[in-house]
Design a protein around this motif. Structure first.
Motif, PDB file in Angstrom:
ATOM      1  N   HIS B  66       0.843  -1.191   0.000  1.00 51.45           N
ATOM      2  CA  HIS B  66       0.000   0.000   0.000  1.00 51.45           C
ATOM      3  C   HIS B  66       0.878   1.240   0.000  1.00 51.45           C
ATOM      4  CE1 HIS B  66       0.380   0.676   4.387  1.00 51.45           C
ATOM      5  NE2 HIS B  66       0.282  -0.624   4.499  1.00 51.45           N
ATOM      6  N   TRP B  67       0.227   2.353  -0.227  1.00 45.68           N
ATOM      7  CA  TRP B  67       0.868   3.651  -0.365  1.00 45.68           C
ATOM      8  C   TRP B  67       1.658   3.979   0.899  1.00 45.68           C
ATOM      9  CZ3 TRP B  67      -2.603   8.618  -0.215  1.00 45.68           C
ATOM     10  CH2 TRP B  67      -1.836   9.739  -0.538  1.00 45.68           C
ATOM     11  N   GLY B  68       2.945   4.272   0.750  1.00 48.13           N
ATOM     12  CA  GLY B  68       3.766   4.639   1.909  1.00 48.13           C
ATOM     13  C   GLY B  68       4.377   6.001   1.723  1.00 48.13           C
ATOM     14  N   TYR B  69       5.613   6.171   2.172  1.00 47.70           N
ATOM     15  CA  TYR B  69       6.329   7.429   1.935  1.00 47.70           C
ATOM     16  C   TYR B  69       7.603   7.059   1.206  1.00 47.70           C
ATOM     17  CZ  TYR B  69       4.371   7.238   6.595  1.00 47.70           C
ATOM     18  OH  TYR B  69       3.616   6.936   7.677  1.00 47.70           O
ATOM     19  N   GLY B  70       7.829   7.652   0.061  1.00 46.25           N
ATOM     20  CA  GLY B  70       9.016   7.307  -0.717  1.00 46.25           C
ATOM     21  C   GLY B  70       8.836   5.934  -1.333  1.00 46.25           C
ATOM     22  N   PHE B  71       9.294   4.908  -0.618  1.00 43.20           N
ATOM     23  CA  PHE B  71       9.038   3.525  -1.040  1.00 43.20           C
ATOM     24  C   PHE B  71       7.601   3.167  -0.647  1.00 43.20           C
ATOM     25  CE2 PHE B  71      13.287   1.182  -1.548  1.00 43.20           C
ATOM     26  CZ  PHE B  71      14.024   2.336  -1.716  1.00 43.20           C
TER      27      PHE B  71
END
Lengths: 140, 476
Positions: B66-71
């Motif tokens: 799922h959508w994270g930060y950066g990776f």
């Protein structure tokens, strides 16, 4: 409390915190309150002890990130939650007093720890009406 | 926009060919149902990773991505130092080596049913959990450095566990590359009395019954039998890991600017592996891994004490311990040649196949035990790594159910008390300091872990060995 207001916004796994105010520092203080509200209802906190936080950084967005990160360090280290913030601009940064008290699990019923302030959605801006906004996603 | 570019490789493997600044393709492991629920941001973030210097093979996303930060969360990528590869603090995340360990108890479902409430109460009392909890250990500065160098070895040398435990942890429970001198004083201060604490959020301690066995031979190798009871612990490197991430991220943002790297997101912050900053982060991050495994080792000791103090007793033996948020140096076959890579796994599990030299003798034939946490109301799974997974995903697979709903939405939809009552009606005892925290972690806020695990198996990344159902959950 203070000038302005705060809100949370949804992020899939975590939480976005956002503060608004007539000055950059007011927006920072409101966003800090939004971050507190991720952990605990700020109304349950008695602002009886203060901690000083000084951040030095020229870039507004990075300064905001350092401010929230500094606050998280104090929360973790001192086992405190804060509900009142006096943020003042200084040359090349800010100086703030955060008022709060030690975590009392029964009274505060803290929901979740904030692990870190992230760079996701990190933004500090001023709209045409002169209102400042500061936001980012926090990792919980 | 990215979803339109997906091409099918198999029922559970999809690819986005390189375009723009991408150096390698994106490989997505998911079935059609999971793909439907996957945000376009996942593909965008995976494509950003595919554009980083020195990336090798592909930028992979696991079925629970799922959508994270950066990776993306559920993202895996390997970087080759000799090709200018980078190491990224954002690619590891703030909760360094957050992971799961599972212990078999030798007890049956009936043994636990007879004392379930008492056991839940005692676990909740003895295991420090939730915001503001403090461990019983207070480490001096020199002992802190010993812990950061020694990891689970440090814990065992102080009486928290056995030598056998160490053989059941990735890298034997100690990252030799740990360099405590690169961990800031602030990070160490945050950890002073947090060793042996569970944390909060999605962290938990569960008592689970084995409700299905899919592969008898491997289950036997792992010591698992139908109807028996397992204890699982999910937690990470606590304040120390969070602070290491916080310390290095801004430094890496500046380093990337100096390198002339155009990062579409600041959280992709990285530094060349061979640079001073890259080496410093690697040393600090490995100290963070040691902190996490030491933490889980001390918690294991506390759990063993609780079981020893209750009538059924039990002999709690570690099945395995896996870490989710790491960057590890591993040898993989690249273009037909064995190559050392810095493999970033962010919200993904190492899943080494049979015969891998890092595995202890008893798992050489079966492959590595892989522990997949569900939610407090749904199943967890134990899988085994495969040779196919070594070739497909750098020996990696999913790590859990993955969130389907934000915390804000979850608290609007459910109340903590209702969640506790509903789960009680299913025979699951919940203990947690915060009802809001329980609502945020409601089972419905997560994807269906069974769908995730089935897609993982169909893709060939790991094979199902056993399913676990919760009986007791102590929420952090």
């Amino acid at each position: 409390m203070g000038n302005g207001y705060w809100e949370h916004y949804s992020h899939r796994a975590d939480m976005g915190v956002r503060g608004f105010g007539p000055t950059r520092e007011d927006a920072f203080a409101q966003a800090a309150l939004a971050m507190t509200a991720v952990v605990v209802d700020p109304k349950r906190i008695t602002p009886k002890d203060s901690v000083e936080i000084v951040c030095e950084e020229d870039d507004d967005e990075m300064l905001f990130w350092y401010w929230l990160s500094g606050l998280l360090f104090e929360m973790g280290m001192r086992n405190m939650v804060f509900a009142r913030f006096e943020v003042q601009p200084i040359e090349g940064g800010l100086r703030a007093l955060a008022w709060g008290e030690s975590v009392d699990t029964a009274r505060h019923e803290p929901a979740v720890e904030v692990k870190a302030a992230t760079f996701a959605d990190l933004e500090v801006s001023r709209n045409k009406k002169g209102v400042w906004m500061a936001q980012c996603v926090v990792d919980v | 926009m990215y979803a339109e570019k997906l091409t099918r490789k198999s029922d559970c493997q999809w690819s986005i060919a390189p375009f723009g600044s991408m150096r390698v393709p994106v490989t997505v492991f998911a079935d059609r149902e999971l793909l439907k629920g996957m945000d376009d941001q996942v593909y965008r973030q995976a494509a950003n990773v595919a554009a980083l210097p020195g990336v090798v093979g592909a930028s992979y996303t696991m079925p629970d991505a799922h959508w994270g930060y950066g990776f993306p969360i559920g993202g895996v990528a390997g970087f080759d130092a000799r090709r200018g590869g980078i190491i990224s603090a954002g690619g590891v995340g703030f909760d360094i080596a957050c992971g799961v360990r599972a212990l078999r108890t030798g007890l049956s479902y009936d043994d636990i049913e007879r004392c379930k409430d008492q056991l839940a109460t005692l676990l909740a009392k003895r295991i420090p959990a939730g915001v503001g909890s403090r461990g019983k250990l207070e480490l001096s500065p020199s002992e802190m450095d010993d812990m950061l160098r020694g990891g689970a070895h440090w814990a065992v040398s102080r009486g928290y566990g056995t030598q056998v435990d160490l053989t059941r942890i990735e890298q034997g429970g100690q990252m030799n590359e740990a360099r405590p001198r690169h961990v800031s004083d602030r990070a160490k201060q945050r950890q002073t009395n947090q060793v042996g604490t569970l944390g909060s959020g999605n962290h938990y301690l569960e008592v689970q019954r084995i409700s299905a066995v899919y592969d008898e031979a491997i289950a036997q190798a792992f010591g698992l039998a139908l109807g028996e009871v397992v204890v699982s612990i999910h937690c990470g490197s606590r304040g120390l890991g969070h602070q290491i991430g916080t310390d290095f991220l801004p430094r890496m943002v500046k380093a990337a600017q100096r390198e002339g790297l155009d990062l579409p997101e600041k959280e992709l912050a990285c530094a060349p592996i061979q640079s001073d900053l890259g080496k410093q982060y690697f040393g600090a991050m490995n100290a963070g891994i040691n902190c996490a495994v030491a933490n889980r080792q001390v918690l294991t000791h506390l759990v063993r004490q609780v079981f020893a103090d209750l009538p059924p007793g039990g002999d709690l033996q570690l099945i395995y311990d896996v870490s989710h948020n790491t960057c590890k140096v591993e040898e993989h076959v690249v273009e037909g040649k064995p190559t050392k890579l810095h493999v970033h796994r962010k919200g993904a599990t190492r899943a080494f196949g049979p015969g891998h030299p890092d595995l202890p003798d008893e798992f050489q034939a079966s492959g590595q035990p892989v522990l997949i946490g569900g939610t407090m109301g749904t199943s967890s799974y134990i899988l085994a790594g495969t040779q196919r997974g070594m070739e497909l995903s750098l020996g990696s697979c999913c790590h859990g159910a993955g969130r389907a709903m934000s915390r804000k939405k979850a608290t609007k939809r459910w109340h903590g008390k209702d969640v506790v009552h509903h789960l009680a009606s299913k025979g699951i005892v919940i203990r947690g300091a915060s009802l809001r925290g329980i609502a945020e972690e409601a089972p419905g806020a997560y994807k269906d872990v069974t769908v995730v695990v089935d897609a993982t198996e169909k893709a060939g990344l790991a094979r199902k060995v056993a399913r676990l159902e919760p009986m007791i959950c102590v929420k952090g």
